[in-house]
Write a protein that holds these residues in place. Sequence first.
Motif, short mmCIF file in Angstrom:
data_model
loop_
_atom_site.label_atom_id
_atom_site.label_comp_id
_atom_site.label_asym_id
_atom_site.label_seq_id
_atom_site.Cartn_x
_atom_site.Cartn_y
_atom_site.Cartn_z
N GLY A 99 0.82 -1.20 0.00
CA GLY A 99 0.00 0.00 0.00
C GLY A 99 0.86 1.25 0.00
O GLY A 99 2.09 1.19 0.06
N TYR A 100 0.20 2.37 -0.08
CA TYR A 100 0.84 3.68 -0.04
C TYR A 100 0.34 4.44 1.17
O TYR A 100 -0.82 4.32 1.55
N ILE A 101 1.20 5.25 1.74
CA ILE A 101 0.80 6.16 2.80
C ILE A 101 0.76 7.55 2.20
O ILE A 101 1.75 8.02 1.64
N VAL A 102 -0.40 8.18 2.28
CA VAL A 102 -0.57 9.52 1.73
C VAL A 102 -0.97 10.43 2.88
O VAL A 102 -1.97 10.20 3.57
N ASP A 103 -0.17 11.44 3.11
CA ASP A 103 -0.45 12.41 4.17
C ASP A 103 -1.36 13.49 3.61
O ASP A 103 -1.15 14.00 2.52
#
Length: 110
Positions: A99-103
């Motif tokens: 997955g990706y972490i998007v702030d």
Amino acid sequence: MINKGVIYRALMDNDVVRLREISNYFYKTSGIYQRVCNYAATMYRYDWYVVPEVFDESIKEDKVMKDFARVLHYLDNSYIAKTCGDIALAVVKNGAYYGYIVDSPNGVII
């Protein structure tokens, strides 16, 4: 058709794709397997504990409390416990999660 021989062969050959198919099949068709996976994924509570640190004594308490409330709001909007439980379930069922972490200004999106 899935039987012991198919499972043993996938284990012996380290056939990750087939093992994932078998796991997802049993997750959909076996209530016991589904409950065990869900239990293992949600056993940990994924809580957090926020402690404010003040390095400058001249900062007013209102500012500290306002920033503290903003941090708590940010974490609440991130739905950390739900998201981590979903990720853990994917790991239990599939052996991995990508997955990706998007702030964002309102919270973390995974």
